[in-house]
Design an enzyme around this catalytic site. Structure first.
Site, mmCIF file in Angstrom:
data_model
loop_
_atom_site.group_PDB
_atom_site.id
_atom_site.type_symbol
_atom_site.label_atom_id
_atom_site.label_comp_id
_atom_site.label_asym_id
_atom_site.label_seq_id
_atom_site.Cartn_x
_atom_site.Cartn_y
_atom_site.Cartn_z
ATOM 1 C CE LYS A 35 -3.782 -2.525 2.052
ATOM 2 N NZ LYS A 35 -4.477 -2.994 3.252
ATOM 3 C CD GLN A 41 -3.282 -4.652 6.320
ATOM 4 O OE1 GLN A 41 -3.173 -3.699 5.551
ATOM 5 N NE2 GLN A 41 -3.959 -5.744 5.988
ATOM 6 C CG ASP A 73 -9.636 -0.444 4.485
ATOM 7 O OD1 ASP A 73 -9.303 -0.710 3.316
ATOM 8 O OD2 ASP A 73 -8.949 -0.743 5.480
#
Ligand code: NDP
Length: 281
Positions: A52, A96, A119
């Site tokens: 990422k 994460q 997200d």
């Protein structure tokens, strides 16, 4: 032979478009910044986080990296999220997952301000998707819609079957296909006669989490098959939820693993960050 839907190529295309957009925004004095938080040092998570950050650097998005020790308390993590929520120059916040067991994942997801929830996991983002309002959409299903559209596959009016009803893939996938005017069925572990259901599908999305479970008996001749699964087979090679060699000859289009859905997730995360920065200004 079926059309091979090339996620590597399509995600690269999207990243190029975003790179241009970010450069244009920079000229107007608008920068884009993603904060990435990892708790603990799970090797798979470290690989995802690294990828990422690499994508951010390529596109021109600044990334703030927080590598917190495994013993970080929930309060400490929530305090950091709160600080980043208030920080003007941060456009997106990503924690994460999974987080260590002593931390409540739902509390973490809820703590991220919806306008920075790149997200798309926050209940408000999911609710907005459900009622057709603006909000960030979970990256993997959003990426699948891009794969279909950019491969010239029509969704409207098609019978779409999604196998799986998780909050991050199955449910948002079904809602997105519905938004695109597909006729959508969601199958899961309690579905009776799964093959009968999947054989109705013009577009079948397999997000079942079982290596190579979907063989040609599940497929209607000429269907489009999207494979979300990622697994390692007995030879340590990547494979999906779909038995590719068995299914490819009977379908009209299919995503390979690797190189299908996988690369799209990060591309859409980058897209959400850019959108967040653009919306904010
Ligand atoms: P989950 O394990 O959360 O969900 C799996 C779903 O499949 C559940 O809804 C479950 O039903 C259903 N299911 C399980 N067994 C069966 C069965 N025998 N018949 C019918 N349905 C069944 O997985 P995720 O949604 O998180 O992920 C799915 C797959 O996608 C995984 O392989 C994962 O690694 C991969 N993935 C890939 C991503 C990418 O970027 N390419 C991103 C995210 C995930 P029930 O609800 O009844 O238990």
């Amino acid at each position: 032979m079926p059309q091979i839907i090339n996620g590597k190529e399509i995600s690269a295309q999207i990243k190029e478009e975003l790179k241009e957009k970010v450069a244009a925004m920079k000229k107007e004095g608008i920068s884009v910044c993603l904060a990435v938080i990892q708790v603990g040092d799970d090797p798979a998570s470290s690989v995802y986080v690294g990828n990422k950050k690499k994508a951010c650097a390529y596109i021109g998005i600044a990334s703030l990296s927080y590598e917190l020790p495994e013993e970080t308390t929930q309060e400490e993590l929530l305090a950091l999220i709160d600080k980043l929520n208030k920080q003007e120059d941060v456009d997106g916040i990503l924690v994460q997952l999974p987080v260590p067991e002593h931390i409540d994942e739902d509390a973490v997801i809820r703590a991220i301000a919806p306008e920075k929830d790149v997200d798309g996991f926050h209940p408000q983002s999911m609710g907005a998707l459900c009622i057709g309002q603006r909000g960030f959409v979970s990256c993997t299903p959003a990426g699948i819609i891009q794969l279909l559209k950019r491969s010239g596959i029509e969704i409207a009016g098609k019978e779409c079957v999604v196998i799986g009803r998780s909050n991050i893939v199955g449910k948002p996938m079904a809602l997105l296909l519905l938004r695109e005017n597909g006729t959508v069925t969601v199958a899961h572990s309690r579905t009776k006669d799964l093959k009968e259901v999947t054989k109705r599908a013009d577009i079948l999305v397999a997000a079942v989490g079982k290596p190579r479970m979907i063989t040609r008996e599940y497929i209607k001749e000429g269907a489009v098959v999207i494979d979300v699964g990622i697994h390692r087979n007995e030879n340590n090679k990547l494979c999906g939820d779909v038995d590719y060699d068995d299914v490819a000859p009977v379908c009209s289009a299919i995503t390979p693993v690797p190189g299908g859905v996988g690369p799209m997730t990060i591309a859409m995360l980058m897209n959400n960050c850019v959108e967040s920065a653009a919306l904010k200004r």
